[in-house]
Design an enzyme around this catalytic site. Structure first.
Site, PDB file in Angstrom:
ATOM      1  N   GLU A   1       2.931 -15.813   7.689  1.00  0.00           N
ATOM      2  CA  GLU A   1       3.387 -16.843   8.637  1.00  0.00           C
ATOM      3  C   GLU A   1       4.602 -17.578   8.082  1.00  0.00           C
ATOM      4  OE1 GLU A   1       3.396 -18.363  11.331  1.00  0.00           O
ATOM      5  OE2 GLU A   1       1.598 -17.970  12.497  1.00  0.00           O
TER       6      GLU A   1
ATOM      7  N   ARG B   1      -8.116 -26.711   9.557  1.00  0.00           N
ATOM      8  CA  ARG B   1      -7.069 -26.360   8.598  1.00  0.00           C
ATOM      9  C   ARG B   1      -5.690 -26.595   9.197  1.00  0.00           C
ATOM     10  NH1 ARG B   1      -4.210 -21.762   9.830  1.00  0.00           N
ATOM     11  NH2 ARG B   1      -5.227 -20.014  10.893  1.00  0.00           N
TER      12      ARG B   1
ATOM     13  N   ASN C   1      -1.849 -25.451  10.260  1.00  0.00           N
ATOM     14  CA  ASN C   1      -1.196 -24.265  10.813  1.00  0.00           C
ATOM     15  C   ASN C   1       0.310 -24.492  10.780  1.00  0.00           C
ATOM     16  OD1 ASN C   1      -1.997 -21.628  11.647  1.00  0.00           O
ATOM     17  ND2 ASN C   1      -1.265 -22.075  13.710  1.00  0.00           N
TER      18      ASN C   1
ATOM     19  N   GLU D   1     -11.270 -22.009  16.093  1.00  0.00           N
ATOM     20  CA  GLU D   1     -10.306 -22.086  17.199  1.00  0.00           C
ATOM     21  C   GLU D   1     -10.883 -22.789  18.435  1.00  0.00           C
ATOM     22  OE1 GLU D   1      -8.406 -18.343  17.965  1.00  0.00           O
ATOM     23  OE2 GLU D   1      -8.116 -17.907  15.840  1.00  0.00           O
TER      24      GLU D   1
ATOM     25  N   ASN E   1       0.858 -24.128  17.177  1.00  0.00           N
ATOM     26  CA  ASN E   1       1.722 -23.090  16.634  1.00  0.00           C
ATOM     27  C   ASN E   1       3.190 -23.461  16.750  1.00  0.00           C
ATOM     28  OD1 ASN E   1       1.136 -20.685  15.155  1.00  0.00           O
ATOM     29  ND2 ASN E   1      -0.338 -20.135  16.742  1.00  0.00           N
TER      30      ASN E   1
ATOM     31  N   ASP F   1       2.965 -17.140  19.448  1.00  0.00           N
ATOM     32  CA  ASP F   1       2.612 -17.660  18.129  1.00  0.00           C
ATOM     33  C   ASP F   1       3.758 -18.534  17.623  1.00  0.00           C
ATOM     34  OD1 ASP F   1       1.730 -17.986  15.456  1.00  0.00           O
ATOM     35  OD2 ASP F   1       0.671 -16.080  15.495  1.00  0.00           O
TER      36      ASP F   1
END
Length: 282
Positions: A17, A97, A99, A118, A145, A193
């Site tokens: 990522e 967490r 992102n 999620e 995202n 994303d």
């Protein structure tokens, strides 16, 4: 413009990522979120480094005075150039967490969170400043995202992946307003994303389970599709000295028979023209 990809770094990242060009060092930063690893890649020499973090890391962005700001599982931290670490904002939430994150034109960090399961409404999008001030702007997201700004800084684009949309806000004085859909990803094409915005104001969107990166014009018209051989395409960013090379991260997580490049850092040379990204003021 090129459409053929090269493998910049062959790797087996579980969840690659966050590609980010650091102009001060001439390196591309990227992450393996679930592998708790911060990678760097110098395209001029091919040199690579890997740093293991103490917890899952969702984003790493350059700081104006050197070092990095990290979006971590338990909050936002500062990593100095000498390796020293300290928390800027420490807020552990069980089951949640970090992102994706991005630095705004004013030097603040817009950092997202999500629950590991999620669950809808379990994530947030917050703004952090260098003095540690934190302000939650969205408190009902599922998978926070891609975030990015138009070249004139008047618009902020944002993705909450399960919505299958890229939304756009008006952006004024560090505030967002007037949320509306920018584009919607059709069923079967994957989930949006990460994103980046180029010098023409076009929005490039990585498609998780879509095996592609798409470019949309400022009016939301699809005008380019880059097809990749692995389905879990996570994020994209322009890098290189002239910001003309498009770097793309990928993931292996959940794939029973991953393609050989799954989890690698890919690059499309001369894909377009990016804009310089601001450093975090802190």
């Amino acid at each position: 413009m090129s459409t053929s990809y090269d493998v910049a770094v062959r790797a087996e990242a579980t969840l690659g990522e966050g590609p980010t060009w650091d102009p001060a060092t001439g390196r591309l930063l990227w992450l393996d979120i679930l592998g708790s690893r911060l990678h760097t890649y110098d395209p001029s020499t091919g040199r690579r480094t890997v740093r293991v973090t103490d917890q899952h890391v969702g984003a790493a962005k350059p700081r104006a005075g050197g070092g990095l700001v990290l979006n971590l599982r338990d909050g936002v931290g500062l990593l100095d150039a000498d390796g020293a670490f300290r928390w800027l904002h420490h807020e552990p939430v069980p089951g949640r967490r970090a992102n994706d994150a991005a630095v705004a034109p004013d030097g603040s960090l817009w950092a997202g969170t999500m629950r590991y399961d999620e669950a809808p409404g379990g994530g947030t999008l917050s703004r952090f400043t260098g003095d540690g001030t934190a302000e939650v702007f969205l408190d009902d997201v599922a998978v926070s995202n891609g975030t990015g700004w138009s070249p004139d800084h008047s618009l902020m684009y944002y993705i909450d992946s399960p919505t299958r949309r890229v939304d756009v806000f008006s952006f004024t004085d560090g505030r967002i307003s007037d949320r509306r859909p920018f584009v919607e990803i059709e069923e079967g094409a994957g989930f949006p994303d990460g994103l980046t915005v180029d010098a023409d104001g076009c929005v490039w969107v990585a498609l998780w389970d879509g095996g592609a990166v798409r470019r949309y014009t400022p009016t939301g018209e699809l005008d380019r599709v880059i097809t990749l051989p692995t389905p879990r395409v996570t994020a994209c960013a322009f890098g290189g000295p002239d910001l003309t090379d498009l770097y793309i991260t990928t993931a292996r997580v959940g794939l029973s028979s991953p393609h050989p490049v799954a989890g690698s850092l890919l690059v499309i040379p001369n894909a377009g023209k990016g804009t310089p990204q601001p450093a975090f003021k802190g």
